[in-house]
Design a protein around this motif. Structure first.
Motif, PDB file in Angstrom:
ATOM      1  N   TYR A  51       0.824  -1.200   0.000  1.00 24.95           N
ATOM      2  CA  TYR A  51       0.000   0.000   0.000  1.00 24.95           C
ATOM      3  C   TYR A  51       0.868   1.264   0.000  1.00 24.95           C
ATOM      4  N   GLY A  52       0.238   2.388  -0.343  1.00 25.07           N
ATOM      5  CA  GLY A  52       0.848   3.702  -0.173  1.00 25.07           C
ATOM      6  C   GLY A  52       2.199   3.836  -0.835  1.00 25.07           C
ATOM      7  N   SER A  53       3.161   4.317  -0.056  1.00 23.36           N
ATOM      8  CA  SER A  53       4.496   4.550  -0.587  1.00 23.36           C
ATOM      9  C   SER A  53       5.182   3.253  -0.986  1.00 23.36           C
ATOM     10  N   LEU A  54       4.889   2.165  -0.273  1.00 26.76           N
ATOM     11  CA  LEU A  54       5.474   0.876  -0.654  1.00 26.76           C
ATOM     12  C   LEU A  54       5.006   0.443  -2.031  1.00 26.76           C
ATOM     13  N   SER A  55       3.788   0.823  -2.385  1.00 28.89           N
ATOM     14  CA  SER A  55       3.268   0.513  -3.713  1.00 28.89           C
ATOM     15  C   SER A  55       3.806   1.483  -4.754  1.00 28.89           C
ATOM     16  N   ALA A  56       3.837   2.777  -4.397  1.00 30.19           N
ATOM     17  CA  ALA A  56       4.207   3.814  -5.361  1.00 30.19           C
ATOM     18  C   ALA A  56       5.652   3.691  -5.823  1.00 30.19           C
ATOM     19  N   THR A  57       6.571   3.422  -4.890  1.00 30.14           N
ATOM     20  CA  THR A  57       7.987   3.332  -5.253  1.00 30.14           C
ATOM     21  C   THR A  57       8.586   1.982  -4.869  1.00 30.14           C
ATOM     22  N   GLY A  58       7.699   1.012  -4.651  1.00 29.78           N
ATOM     23  CA  GLY A  58       8.166  -0.295  -4.189  1.00 29.78           C
ATOM     24  C   GLY A  58       9.031  -1.037  -5.180  1.00 29.78           C
ATOM     25  N   ILE A  59       8.719  -0.921  -6.458  1.00 30.03           N
ATOM     26  CA  ILE A  59       9.504  -1.635  -7.466  1.00 30.03           C
ATOM     27  C   ILE A  59      10.931  -1.092  -7.491  1.00 30.03           C
ATOM     28  N   GLY A  60      11.059   0.235  -7.529  1.00 32.61           N
ATOM     29  CA  GLY A  60      12.381   0.846  -7.565  1.00 32.61           C
ATOM     30  C   GLY A  60      13.200   0.578  -6.331  1.00 32.61           C
ATOM     31  N   HIS A  61      12.535   0.434  -5.196  1.00 29.00           N
ATOM     32  CA  HIS A  61      13.228   0.176  -3.935  1.00 29.00           C
ATOM     33  C   HIS A  61      13.353  -1.315  -3.613  1.00 29.00           C
ATOM     34  N   GLY A  62      12.786  -2.150  -4.461  1.00 26.86           N
ATOM     35  CA  GLY A  62      12.890  -3.589  -4.215  1.00 26.86           C
ATOM     36  C   GLY A  62      11.992  -4.097  -3.108  1.00 26.86           C
ATOM     37  N   SER A  63      10.885  -3.381  -2.833  1.00 24.99           N
ATOM     38  CA  SER A  63       9.974  -3.829  -1.772  1.00 24.99           C
ATOM     39  C   SER A  63       9.368  -5.187  -2.094  1.00 24.99           C
ATOM     40  N   ASP A  64       9.066  -5.398  -3.365  1.00 23.38           N
ATOM     41  CA  ASP A  64       8.449  -6.660  -3.774  1.00 23.38           C
ATOM     42  C   ASP A  64       9.410  -7.835  -3.581  1.00 23.38           C
ATOM     43  N   THR A  65      10.634  -7.688  -4.069  1.00 23.02           N
ATOM     44  CA  THR A  65      11.603  -8.784  -3.942  1.00 23.02           C
ATOM     45  C   THR A  65      12.039  -8.980  -2.490  1.00 23.02           C
ATOM     46  N   PRO A 387      12.578  10.982  -5.031  1.00 27.29           N
ATOM     47  CA  PRO A 387      13.559  10.229  -5.823  1.00 27.29           C
ATOM     48  C   PRO A 387      13.089   9.996  -7.261  1.00 27.29           C
ATOM     49  N   VAL A 388      13.953  10.313  -8.199  1.00 30.88           N
ATOM     50  CA  VAL A 388      13.636  10.122  -9.608  1.00 30.88           C
ATOM     51  C   VAL A 388      13.494   8.626  -9.894  1.00 30.88           C
ATOM     52  N   GLY A 389      12.405   8.263 -10.515  1.00 24.00           N
ATOM     53  CA  GLY A 389      12.156   6.870 -10.854  1.00 24.00           C
ATOM     54  C   GLY A 389      11.907   5.977  -9.651  1.00 24.00           C
ATOM     55  N   GLY A 390      11.693   6.587  -8.465  1.00 30.06           N
ATOM     56  CA  GLY A 390      11.490   5.786  -7.260  1.00 30.06           C
ATOM     57  C   GLY A 390      12.744   5.067  -6.811  1.00 30.06           C
ATOM     58  N   LEU A 391      13.902   5.518  -7.300  1.00 34.55           N
ATOM     59  CA  LEU A 391      15.176   4.881  -6.977  1.00 34.55           C
ATOM     60  C   LEU A 391      15.981   5.749  -6.021  1.00 34.55           C
ATOM     61  N   VAL A 392      16.744   5.129  -5.140  1.00 35.58           N
ATOM     62  CA  VAL A 392      17.549   5.882  -4.177  1.00 35.58           C
ATOM     63  C   VAL A 392      18.875   6.258  -4.844  1.00 35.58           C
ATOM     64  N   GLN A 393      18.764   7.094  -5.890  1.00 36.65           N
ATOM     65  CA  GLN A 393      19.938   7.469  -6.678  1.00 36.65           C
ATOM     66  C   GLN A 393      20.022   8.972  -6.897  1.00 36.65           C
ATOM     67  N   VAL A 394      19.000   9.533  -7.537  1.00 33.60           N
ATOM     68  CA  VAL A 394      18.954  10.968  -7.813  1.00 33.60           C
ATOM     69  C   VAL A 394      17.753  11.552  -7.092  1.00 33.60           C
ATOM     70  N   PRO A 395      17.961  12.489  -6.171  1.00 33.28           N
ATOM     71  CA  PRO A 395      19.201  13.177  -5.787  1.00 33.28           C
ATOM     72  C   PRO A 395      19.914  12.551  -4.584  1.00 33.28           C
ATOM     73  N   CYS A 396      19.514  11.365  -4.182  1.00 28.82           N
ATOM     74  CA  CYS A 396      19.874  10.824  -2.873  1.00 28.82           C
ATOM     75  C   CYS A 396      21.375  10.641  -2.664  1.00 28.82           C
ATOM     76  N   ILE A 397      22.088  10.149  -3.680  1.00 35.10           N
ATOM     77  CA  ILE A 397      23.505   9.852  -3.514  1.00 35.10           C
ATOM     78  C   ILE A 397      24.298  11.131  -3.241  1.00 35.10           C
ATOM     79  N   GLU A 398      24.126  12.137  -4.092  1.00 31.71           N
ATOM     80  CA  GLU A 398      24.830  13.406  -3.878  1.00 31.71           C
ATOM     81  C   GLU A 398      24.366  14.092  -2.602  1.00 31.71           C
ATOM     82  N   ARG A 399      23.101  13.942  -2.280  1.00 30.89           N
ATOM     83  CA  ARG A 399      22.548  14.608  -1.098  1.00 30.89           C
ATOM     84  C   ARG A 399      23.261  14.146   0.170  1.00 30.89           C
ATOM     85  N   ASN A 400      23.659  12.874   0.215  1.00 30.53           N
ATOM     86  CA  ASN A 400      24.402  12.371   1.365  1.00 30.53           C
ATOM     87  C   ASN A 400      25.764  13.036   1.485  1.00 30.53           C
ATOM     88  N   ALA A 401      26.433  13.229   0.357  1.00 28.16           N
ATOM     89  CA  ALA A 401      27.742  13.877   0.380  1.00 28.16           C
ATOM     90  C   ALA A 401      27.636  15.317   0.874  1.00 28.16           C
TER      91      ALA A 401
END
Length: 458
Positions: A51-65, A387-401
């Motif tokens: 449900y909710g966020s797990l559904s919306a970006t779950g594929i990109g974050h690997g919630s299903d697998t 996160p773009v595409g529901g992936l923890v990549q853009v902007p997340c990686i640079e944001r940590n730095a």
């Protein structure tokens, strides 16, 4: 609510603590419950409802697998990340799930993995697991992944008590004011107070060895991040940069052209990028306090260890304990979940925690430590999770730095002062909570607003 340092820092896998680690833990707990109820052998079908966020970006974050791995009896701190893809491929090919890793149960992905476009009331990260027997439904439970890998089931949610650990601590605190008063009354540093609280659960030797194990996992994550090059998975074609940057820094015969300060900052960037690229690739890492913000705390500690003349294991222990004190305040009084309050709850909390940890091992008073945390969090207020595409990549990686460098600056500013500050840490944490409540859902890990949509070509 009693929260341990080992609740905030957990060894797991990427790319998300709330979307990967949490669902895997929830599914593993569900299987554990079936085993205790002696229902496992009766299961003939399993259904997963996200449900909710797990559904919306779950594929990109690997919630299903991740959920499937949990149903197979795997736990985030023990699973071999390299085997996930192989096992999921086998499941899809055979339409068979090995429940608890041993019981073959039919599982048709298109039918039994359901992504539902609705929210459950308790938390946006919700999932329901249902098992059926020969005569219909056997058992179901709903779980909420509330950030940082923390999971509560429906019974806990209905009780209104998100954390069932009611352990009495010798120095219990729920605000920075209480923390400072306890430190003053008992003449304790923040790390000393936290260590005394941790002894309720473990011996001092176990605490120290456990924290060093976390540090070794953080170091291993950086080392892995420096080894790999190429394109991160997910389809955005984001290229790994850490390995190339590492070679560049190693080849420098003198500091950065503007001086040693910028040279040091590049190393901080490197450490954060290495962790978050490894996280984005689904590798082994440590929630700190989440996966999306996992690079900040280790990057700052790596910075201290690299550029300090004398370093000890005690520095590592004190750093993590003091960082956890601030993480506890953020979790108790606001949230560390991007799906609940936006990225201010993840990167903002991690920045405040890293600033506090660094301030502690640089000799800060408790007041200066809280000031460092306040500066770190204050300047992340309003940060959206888009996160773009529901992936923890853009902007997340640079944001940590960026946040890791910010945490170091916050500690330095606090150490130049006497600990007095115009806005208190408690007020900033409350502001984060209120800002998160006002923030539109499209900016809270749904990938339906902000950078997530501005990057889409029309």
């Amino acid at each position: 609510m009693a929260i341990s340092v080992f609740d905030l820092f957990k060894i797991g896998i990427g790319p998300s603590s709330s979307h990967t680690v949490g669902p895997m833990r929830a599914a593993a707990l569900f299987v554990q419950g079936l085993r205790e109820r002696e229902l496992l052998e009766q299961v003939r079908r399993v259904e997963v409802q996200l449900y909710g966020s797990l559904s919306a970006t779950g594929i990109g974050h690997g919630s299903d697998t991740a959920t499937i791995m949990g149903l197979m009896g795997e736990w985030p701190d023990a699973i071999d990340p390299s085997q996930i893809g192989v096992r999921i491929h086998t499941l899809r090919e055979t339409d068979t799930l090995l429940l608890d890793g041993r019981l073959p149960v039919p599982f048709v992905w298109a039918r039994d993995m359901r992504l539902l476009d609705e929210n459950l009331p308790f938390h946006p990260n919700a999932m329901t697991l249902v098992v059926f027997g020969d005569d219909g439904e056997l058992h179901r439970d709903t779980y909420y992944s509330v950030g940082g890998g923390f999971v509560v089931d429906e019974a806990q949610a209905q009780s209104g008590v998100a954390d069932m650990d009611r352990t009495e601590l010798p120095y219990d605190f729920s605000s920075a004011v209480e923390l400072l008063q306890l430190c003053k009354t008992h003449n304790l540093r923040v790390a000393e107070l936290m260590l005394a609280n941790e002894k309720v659960w473990r011996s001092e030797d176990e605490i120290r060895s456990g924290l060093m194990k976390l540090w070794r996992a953080m170091q291993a994550c950086v080392e892995e991040g420096l080894k790999h090059e190429g394109i991160l998975p997910g389809g955005l074609n984001v290229r790994r940069r850490a390995a190339k940057l590492h070679r560049s820094l190693q080849e420098l015969n003198k500091p950065n052209v503007i001086g040693s300060t910028l040279s040091a900052m590049e190393w901080v960037n490197l450490f954060a990028l290495a962790v978050n690229e490894e996280n984005a690739a689904g590798g082994r890492m440590v929630t700190a306090p989440t996966n999306g913000a996992a690079g900040i705390i280790p990057a700052v500690l790596h910075y201290f260890m690299k550029f300090s003349d004398e370093v000890t294991e005690a520095n590592v222990v004190d750093y993590l304990l003091s960082a956890a004190a601030v993480g506890i305040l953020c979790k108790k009084n606001a949230s560390i979940s991007g799906a609940e309050v936006g990225c201010q709850g993840e990167v903002g909390s991690a920045c405040a925690m890293a600033a506090a940890g660094l301030a502690e091992i640089l000799g800060a008073t408790p007041e200066q430590l809280c000031n460092a945390a306040e500066i770190g969090l204050e300047h992340n207020l309003g940060l959206t999770c888009d996160p773009v595409g529901g992936l923890v990549q853009v902007p997340c990686i640079e944001r940590n730095a960026i946040a890791a460098v910010k945490a170091i600056n916050a500690a330095q500013m606090a150490l130049r002062g006497d600990g007095q500050h115009f806005i208190s840490l408690d007020r900033v944490i409350r502001t984060m909570r209120d800002t998160g409540a006002d923030m539109h859902d499209k900016y809270k890990e749904t990938s339906r607003g902000g950078l997530a949509v501005s990057a889409v070509e029309c």
